[in-house]
Enzyme design. Structure first.
Site, PDB file in Angstrom:
ATOM      1  CB  CYS A  13      14.881   1.993  45.113  1.00 36.83           C
ATOM      2  SG  CYS A  13      16.025   0.664  45.231  1.00 36.83           S
ATOM      3  NE  ARG A  37      12.740  -4.146  39.053  1.00 35.18           N
ATOM      4  CZ  ARG A  37      13.858  -3.927  38.181  1.00 35.18           C
ATOM      5  NH1 ARG A  37      13.956  -4.400  37.033  1.00 35.18           N
ATOM      6  NH2 ARG A  37      14.749  -3.050  38.530  1.00 35.18           N
TER       7      ARG A  37
HETATM    8  P1  IMP Z   1      13.487   6.565  39.559  1.00 31.75           P
HETATM    9  O1  IMP Z   1      13.499   7.112  38.074  1.00 31.75           O
HETATM   10  O2  IMP Z   1      14.758   6.955  40.542  1.00 31.75           O
HETATM   11  O3  IMP Z   1      12.235   6.754  40.160  1.00 31.75           O
HETATM   12  O4  IMP Z   1      14.060   5.063  39.220  1.00 31.75           O
HETATM   13  C1  IMP Z   1      13.295   4.184  38.446  1.00 31.75           C
HETATM   14  C2  IMP Z   1      13.814   2.703  38.518  1.00 31.75           C
HETATM   15  O5  IMP Z   1      13.831   2.268  39.848  1.00 31.75           O
HETATM   16  C3  IMP Z   1      13.198   1.761  37.658  1.00 31.75           C
HETATM   17  O6  IMP Z   1      13.388   1.781  36.272  1.00 31.75           O
HETATM   18  C4  IMP Z   1      13.426   0.330  38.381  1.00 31.75           C
HETATM   19  O7  IMP Z   1      14.833   0.089  37.959  1.00 31.75           O
HETATM   20  C5  IMP Z   1      13.682   0.774  40.005  1.00 31.75           C
HETATM   21  N1  IMP Z   1      12.596   0.218  40.761  1.00 31.75           N
HETATM   22  C6  IMP Z   1      11.303   0.224  40.452  1.00 31.75           C
HETATM   23  N2  IMP Z   1      10.644  -0.049  41.262  1.00 31.75           N
HETATM   24  C7  IMP Z   1      11.588  -0.545  42.470  1.00 31.75           C
HETATM   25  C8  IMP Z   1      11.591  -1.345  43.910  1.00 31.75           C
HETATM   26  O8  IMP Z   1      10.550  -1.563  44.267  1.00 31.75           O
HETATM   27  N3  IMP Z   1      12.688  -1.338  44.389  1.00 31.75           N
HETATM   28  C9  IMP Z   1      13.821  -0.952  43.862  1.00 31.75           C
HETATM   29  N4  IMP Z   1      14.076  -0.299  42.505  1.00 31.75           N
HETATM   30  C10 IMP Z   1      12.839  -0.182  42.165  1.00 31.75           C
END
Ligand code: IMP
Length: 545
Positions: free
Chosen positions: A348, A459
């Site tokens: 993100c 989204r």
């Molecule tokens: P991770 O577990 O740290 O990889 O985060 C997963 C979460 O990142 C997802 O459940 C979303 O809430 C968030 N997310 C997914 N895609 C994006 C993006 O492109 N930008 C910002 N947040 C994202």
């Protein structure tokens, strides 16, 4: 081993106190527990916004084995899971395979919506129809299939036992079964399979449980056990080669009195998402997640009210939120659960590009504390990199944690493994707001396994946007093997952590945090460095076996 000096040894202690009085002295002279309470920790006026790495819990007293720690926890007002693990609705994380396997292990998978509504509904149906051990969509052939075609099917699927039904489909009358041996040496390849198939069938009736069916299969000495209804129509198949794999899943996420796994899926908040939702509900959906990076909007509030009115039996999780004000708006609209996080995801770049978001630990505490007053469970979404982060999310009041990157490298996530330029086995992982994901959506191409047609994830952009502004990146993550090993590791890790803290359940843990018996410590940058491996020339970080 600390070395005591002579005086201390003779007198009892440096202060001349009797050792046996230690607990008494502690009680009388140190009324404040060691460490700080959660409110002092999260006080952003003093400490700023905190992330999971910025603090630790202090150890408590261990009076029980880690295996006795239970992790039951609610994911919505009505639905409780046996483990706090939720997989993110991302097209490189959750399709039916992830949703099925994480549910078998006590968690929940949220099926992404970067695909057509029909494909998403089909995935929900697969989760609902899944019965451990039973093949519910076997490859079926018809009596007119030729021996040559049966051989070609064996090449294609890698197995050669096919049930033969009157019209070549499931739910049609079973007429025979073909095995690789039946066709192997048959000279006339143009003969229909009826010339060689076996009609001496051992079958079991629909409704039989897995143990009984396995029993019949073992005794029958056959390779396959067709399951039929009262009219001898084929309903499912049990395969000998799966016998060993038909494990028992005592934690499986099911609603009370139901044999089916709980299914959850994400949708957007556009008008066409109402049609999508209807298809998902028809497929058996139990929980809908309204997928938005900034949930406090007119569209989401309208959608929550619409869902609650039209589908009172369906639970709605709203989000994402990181402030009390956002949360209050969605709680007032009627959500059954909240998803917390903005900018903390591993793929993100929202905080960098939009300059909006909040450090995750601070977000989780503020929202969960508020939502609890209304009985609304919260999911800590994003930024979970290890077991410790999961425990910290729970400490701050989240009931469950949502993971993207941590699960994207498992066998059950969509897509194939490939070898990266530095020779590692990896799988693709991308933010849903990455240019890649948004362009695929615009072009109508979802993930590799799920081709989108229209109305995919909205989204991170609106249809009218002329310029796509990325809020995520596209990359890859290391192979983590199957979640059937990885999730039990996460679970055992959380159990051991709660044991160290001295609490026997998530509930007791959160009560302890609220009443100040579970204590915290802030970590300076050097404390964080100290807490990581340091000073080694090289090391191998193997996490479980
Ligand atoms: P991770 O577990 O740290 O990889 O985060 C997963 C979460 O990142 C997802 O459940 C979303 O809430 C968030 N997310 C997914 N895609 C994006 C993006 O492109 N930008 C910002 N947040 C994202």
């Amino acid at each position: 081993m600390p070395i005591l000096n002579g005086d201390a040894m003779t007198n009892g202690s440096a202060d001349g106190l009797d050792f046996s009085k230690a607990l008494e002295v502690l009680k009388n002279e140190y009324p404040e527990r060691d460490g700080i309470d959660v409110k002092t920790l999260i006080d952003s006026k003093v400490n700023g916004g905190l992330t999971y790495n910025d603090f630790l819990m202090l150890p408590g007293y261990i009076g029980f084995p880690a295996s006795e720690v239970t992790l039951d926890t609610p994911v919505t007002k009505r639905i409780t899971l046996k483990t706090p693990f939720v997989s993110s609705p991302m097209d490189t994380v959750t399709e039916h395979s992830m949703a099925i396997h994480i549910a078998l292990l006590g968690g929940l998978g949220i099926i992404h919506h970067n695909c057509s509504m029909e494909e998403q509904a089909e995935m929900v149906r697969k989760v609902k129809r899944f019965e451990n051990g039973f093949i519910l969509d076997p490859v079926v052939i018809s009596p007119t299939t030729t021996v040559a075609e049966a051989k070609a099917l064996k090449e294609k699927w890698g197995f050669g036992g096919f049930p033969v039904t009157e019209d070549g489909t499931l739910r049609s009358k079973l007429v025979g079964i073909i095995t690789p041996r039946d066709v192997q040496f048959h000279a006339n390849l143009n003969d229909p399979v009826t010339a060689v198939m076996s009609t001496d069938l051992v079958t079991a009736r629909q409704g039989i449980d897995l143990r009984e069916a396995n029993d019949i299969l073992s005794k029958s000495k056959k390779g396959k056990l067709p399951i039929v209804d009262e009219n001898f129509n084929l309903i499912a198949l049990l395969s000998r080669s799966d016998l060993m794999k038909n494990l028992h899943y005592p934690l499986a996420s099911k609603l009370p009195h139901s044999k089916q796994l709980i299914s959850a899926a994400a949708i957007g908040t556009r008008p066409e998402d109402k049609i999508r939702l209807q298809k998902l509900v028809e497929a058996g959906l139990d929980i809908v997640v309204l997928d938005s990076s900034q949930g406090n909007s007119l569209y989401q509030i309208d959608m929550i009210k619409y869902v609650k009115e039209k589908y009172p039996g369906l639970d709605v999780i709203g989000g994402n939120v990181v402030t009390r004000e956002q949360a209050a708006a969605l709680i007032a609209a009627g959500v059954d659960g909240l998803r917390i996080g903005m900018g903390s995801g591993s793929a993100c770049i929202t905080q960098e590009v939009m300059a909006v978001g909040r450090p995750q630990a601070t977000s989780v505490f503020n929202i969960a504390q508020f939502a609890r007053r209304f009985g609304v469970p919260c999911i800590a979404d994003g930024g979970i990199q290890n077991v410790g982060h999961i425990v910290k999310g729970l400490a701050l009041g989240a009931s469950t944690v949502m993971m993207g990157g941590l699960l994207a490298g498992t066998t059950e996530s969509p897509g194939e493994y490939f070898v990266s330029h530095d020779g590692q086995l990896v799988k693709a992982y991308r933010g849903m707001g990455s240019i890649d994901a948004m362009e695929d959506k615009k072009a109508g191409v979802g993930s590799k396994n799920a081709k989108a047609s229209n109305a995919g994830t909205a989204r991170y952009f609106s249809e009218g946007d002329r310029v796509l502004v990325a809020q995520g990146v596209s990359g890859s993550v290391r192979d983590r093997g199957s979640i059937t090993k990885f999730v039990p590791y996460l679970m055992a890790g959380v159990q051991h952590s709660l044991q160290d803290i001295g609490v026997k359940s998530v509930r007791e843990f959160q009560e302890g945090v609220r009443n100040g018996t579970v204590r915290f410590e802030l970590r300076t940058a050097s404390a964080q460095a100290e807490g990581n491996v340091h000073g080694l020339h090289s090391f191998d970080k193997k996490l479980y076996s």
